[in-house]
Write an enzyme that holds these catalytic residues in place. Structure first.
Site, PDB file in Angstrom:
ATOM      1  N   GLY A 198       0.833  -1.199   0.000  1.00 45.60           N
ATOM      2  CA  GLY A 198       0.000   0.000   0.000  1.00 45.60           C
ATOM      3  C   GLY A 198       0.864   1.244   0.000  1.00 45.60           C
ATOM      4  CB  VAL A 202      -1.054   2.889   5.502  1.00 41.78           C
ATOM      5  CG1 VAL A 202      -1.498   1.676   6.310  1.00 41.78           C
ATOM      6  CG2 VAL A 202      -2.228   3.851   5.342  1.00 41.78           C
ATOM      7  N   GLY A 203       2.244   2.613   5.495  1.00 40.88           N
ATOM      8  CA  GLY A 203       3.456   1.808   5.695  1.00 40.88           C
ATOM      9  C   GLY A 203       4.158   2.192   6.987  1.00 40.88           C
ATOM     10  CD  GLU A 220       6.789  -5.828  -2.049  1.00 37.48           C
ATOM     11  OE1 GLU A 220       6.850  -5.104  -3.061  1.00 37.48           O
ATOM     12  OE2 GLU A 220       7.647  -6.675  -1.782  1.00 37.48           O
TER      13      GLU A 220
HETATM   14  P1  NAD Z   1      -5.294   0.876   0.551  1.00 43.14           P
HETATM   15  O1  NAD Z   1      -6.048   2.140   0.833  1.00 43.14           O
HETATM   16  O2  NAD Z   1      -6.039  -0.297   0.061  1.00 43.14           O
HETATM   17  O3  NAD Z   1      -4.517   0.525   1.878  1.00 43.14           O
HETATM   18  C1  NAD Z   1      -3.696  -0.611   1.953  1.00 43.14           C
HETATM   19  C2  NAD Z   1      -4.069  -1.375   3.192  1.00 43.14           C
HETATM   20  O4  NAD Z   1      -3.808  -0.586   4.358  1.00 43.14           O
HETATM   21  C3  NAD Z   1      -5.536  -1.765   3.249  1.00 43.14           C
HETATM   22  O5  NAD Z   1      -5.652  -3.121   3.584  1.00 43.14           O
HETATM   23  C4  NAD Z   1      -6.118  -0.841   4.292  1.00 43.14           C
HETATM   24  O6  NAD Z   1      -7.182  -1.410   5.017  1.00 43.14           O
HETATM   25  C5  NAD Z   1      -4.938  -0.601   5.215  1.00 43.14           C
HETATM   26  N1  NAD Z   1      -5.032   0.694   5.897  1.00 43.14           N
HETATM   27  C6  NAD Z   1      -5.472   1.862   5.359  1.00 43.14           C
HETATM   28  N2  NAD Z   1      -5.377   2.852   6.285  1.00 43.14           N
HETATM   29  C7  NAD Z   1      -4.887   2.289   7.417  1.00 43.14           C
HETATM   30  C8  NAD Z   1      -4.556   2.794   8.727  1.00 43.14           C
HETATM   31  N3  NAD Z   1      -4.719   4.078   9.040  1.00 43.14           N
HETATM   32  N4  NAD Z   1      -4.066   1.914   9.629  1.00 43.14           N
HETATM   33  C9  NAD Z   1      -3.889   0.621   9.316  1.00 43.14           C
HETATM   34  N5  NAD Z   1      -4.181   0.097   8.090  1.00 43.14           N
HETATM   35  C10 NAD Z   1      -4.674   0.911   7.173  1.00 43.14           C
HETATM   36  O7  NAD Z   1      -4.174   1.095  -0.487  1.00 43.14           O
HETATM   37  P2  NAD Z   1      -3.402   2.394  -0.823  1.00 43.14           P
HETATM   38  O8  NAD Z   1      -2.523   2.758   0.307  1.00 43.14           O
HETATM   39  O9  NAD Z   1      -4.293   3.405  -1.456  1.00 43.14           O
HETATM   40  O10 NAD Z   1      -2.549   1.730  -2.009  1.00 43.14           O
HETATM   41  C11 NAD Z   1      -2.001   2.489  -2.986  1.00 43.14           C
HETATM   42  C12 NAD Z   1      -0.517   2.537  -2.794  1.00 43.14           C
HETATM   43  O11 NAD Z   1      -0.015   1.216  -2.747  1.00 43.14           O
HETATM   44  C13 NAD Z   1       0.199   3.189  -3.923  1.00 43.14           C
HETATM   45  O12 NAD Z   1       1.229   3.992  -3.408  1.00 43.14           O
HETATM   46  C14 NAD Z   1       0.781   2.032  -4.700  1.00 43.14           C
HETATM   47  O13 NAD Z   1       1.934   2.361  -5.440  1.00 43.14           O
HETATM   48  C15 NAD Z   1       1.076   1.081  -3.607  1.00 43.14           C
HETATM   49  N6  NAD Z   1       1.119  -0.291  -4.100  1.00 43.14           N
HETATM   50  C16 NAD Z   1       2.280  -0.954  -4.052  1.00 43.14           C
HETATM   51  C17 NAD Z   1       2.351  -2.223  -4.543  1.00 43.14           C
HETATM   52  C18 NAD Z   1       3.619  -3.004  -4.515  1.00 43.14           C
HETATM   53  O14 NAD Z   1       3.566  -4.200  -4.778  1.00 43.14           O
HETATM   54  N7  NAD Z   1       4.744  -2.411  -4.177  1.00 43.14           N
HETATM   55  C19 NAD Z   1       1.221  -2.813  -5.106  1.00 43.14           C
HETATM   56  C20 NAD Z   1       0.032  -2.106  -5.115  1.00 43.14           C
HETATM   57  C21 NAD Z   1      -0.026  -0.840  -4.609  1.00 43.14           C
END
Ligand code: NAD
Length: 466
Positions: A198, A202-203, A220
């Site tokens: 993600g 959040v990471g 990731e």
């Molecule tokens: P998302 O909103 O689906 O969030 C990812 C996960 O984090 C979800 O399961 C969500 O429930 C959880 N989450 C969200 N907020 C949270 C919080 N405050 N506390 C705990 N958990 C929480 O996804 P996103 O962040 O919008 O994803 C998009 C990003 O992910 C982009 O930056 C994209 O480049 C990256 N991404 C990376 C990869 C990879 O393989 N490296 C693949 C897909 C997406």
């Protein structure tokens, strides 16, 4: 029951359900290679038997067409299972290393062992594959797994929650659906590893929570992935491959080229080649193409629309809020400090940026956070060598889009702000294993050189030996 009591009860139930997995791991069931292969085969059956339902959920979430659903999610996951099952025996064997004279007679090796109960948190853009590819690696390595699919891809999330218990060992695998609240509850629990896919913000939350339990993490993440087009690149092939990798899933791909760097002389010919390729792929009106996806939700749609403000739109720009359609859009040379060039686009907008030469392109890349992917289209070995030697990125592809994804032998992961750790193929198995160091000595030849009482002679012999 008041809110606080309800939260406590939900927390207890998530903790209790995770505890079932911990107990399963403790009783040793997952260490058996035959059991692991059996679970991989069950997962394969799930995918084969439920293909239609999976494709329907992906269509409902992202307007993903059947071919993309197959290539980037269903077929991708199937071939990952097959590759993993084929190599699992080899990967799980002790990995011998040489033993120095000082430790002879003896043998040295690394023995892969499962970590325990791990957590996989998925993102919404490839909501099936991004949950299951890490799960395949975790099963292969002998772990119990808690999966938290993204709530934004709600159809795929609920399908996984329904199907996983039907096919996999319910005492070893668990799907927890939900958003911030449920993920926060999960993150409060001790896990043996967390793989999170993600965004960066959040990471950081995941890593902070993991630190409380000293839980190792694989992150990731994403970011802006640059695409360099050299003056000597074959423009037709380059354009087709950029269009394929940018507008698949309507640009909502972590490794999509975020923007293109090109010299002023090459810009117009490239734009024309891109326009031609787009029309070949999606027709004159991509809104009517069955192969072109939609934006995941209204929030992301509004975010993407905002990127178009005050920009020169060279192509596209048409939007339909109701269906969350945004046409494949090319921006002509947006300013480096505009929002579209400051944030990861993660949508169907491609800025084309003029850059004087390769030196400036390399400097541009190096002035910004390390990308998840870097693309260079060039016929020149010298240019490719310079890009490889003078820049850093999680993954590089020369003369194509994210084709490195199809090679299970290549680890996939970021560097710096684009993430840490990797998976796919053996790297995924290793991510979810501890490579336990073992030295196996013999009782024979117990040379007393290293034991006290010491002497000058012993020291000089030790200096030669060690
Ligand atoms: P998302 O909103 O689906 O969030 C990812 C996960 O984090 C979800 O399961 C969500 O429930 C959880 N989450 C969200 N907020 C949270 C919080 N405050 N506390 C705990 N958990 C929480 O996804 P996103 O962040 O919008 O994803 C998009 C990003 O992910 C982009 O930056 C994209 O480049 C990256 N991404 C990376 C990869 C990879 O393989 N490296 C693949 C897909 C997406």
């Amino acid at each position: 029951m008041n809110m606080a009591a309800q939260t406590l009860e939900a927390q207890a139930s998530i903790a209790d359900r995770v505890q079932v997995l911990r107990d399963t791991f403790a009783n040793g069931r997952t260490r058996d290679l035959a059991w692991r292969k059996g679970q991989l085969t069950r997962l394969e059956a799930l995918i084969n038997e439920q293909q239609e339902a999976i494709a329907e959920a992906l269509y409902a979430d992202l307007g993903k067409c059947k071919t993309e659903a197959w290539t980037s999610e269903i077929g991708f996951t199937l071939s990952d299972i097959q590759h993993t099952r084929k190599h699992l025996g080899k990967w799980s064997k002790p990995r011998k290393v040489s033993t120095p004279i000082a430790a002879q007679p003896g043998k040295s090796y690394q023995l892969p062992e499962p970590l325990g109960t791990v957590l996989v948190i998925g993102a919404w853009n490839y909501p099936f594959q991004l949950v299951l590819a890490p799960v395949i690696a975790a099963i292969a390595a002998g772990n119990c797994v808690v999966m938290k699919p993204s709530e934004l891809a709600s159809n795929t999330s609920s399908l996984l929650a329904r199907l996983i218990p039907q096919y996999l060992d319910q005492e070893a695998f668990l799907v927890i659906e939900g958003a911030v609240e449920e993920t926060t509850q999960l993150l409060a629990l001790p896990f043996d590893h967390i793989l999170y896919t993600g965004g960066e913000q959040v990471g950081k939350i995941v890593m902070r929570a993991a630190a409380e339990h000293l839980t190792p993490v694989t992150l990731e993440l994403g970011g802006k992935s640059p695409c360099l087009v050299d003056d000597d690149a074959n423009l037709d092939v380059t354009a087709a491959r950029i269009v394929w990798s940018k507008w698949m899933n309507a640009g909502q791909t972590c490794v999509a080229p975020d923007y293109v760097l090109v010299t002023p002389a090459q810009k117009q010919p490239l734009m024309e080649a891109l326009t031609k390729a787009l029309e070949t792929f999606y027709g004159k009106d991509p809104a009517t193409s069955k192969d072109y996806g939609r934006i995941i939700n209204d929030r992301h749609f509004a975010r993407l629309q905002g990127y178009l403000d005050n920009q020169t739109i060279a192509l596209g720009g048409q939007c339909d809020e109701g269906s969350r359609y945004m046409a494949p859009t090319i921006l002509d040379n947006p300013a480096a400090d505009s929002p579209v060039m400051q944030e990861e686009i993660f949508g169907p907008i491609l800025p084309i940026i003029e850059i004087a030469n390769l030196d400036e392109a390399i400097a541009w890349v190096n002035q910004r956070p390390k990308p998840l992917a870097l693309y260079v289209y060039s016929n020149s070995d010298a240019c490719v060598r310079r890009v490889l030697n003078e820049t850093s990125a999680g993954n590089v592809c020369i003369n194509d889009g994210f084709m490195f994804m199809v090679n299970s032998e290549l680890p996939f992961g970021g560097v710096g702000n684009s993430g840490m750790g990797a998976y796919h193929g053996q790297s995924g198995f290793d991510t979810f294993s501890h490579l336990k160091t073992v030295m196996h000595r013999s009782f024979r030849f117990d040379v007393p050189l290293r034991y006290p009482p010491f002497s000058a002679l012993k020291l000089s012999l030790l200096k030669r030996l060690l």
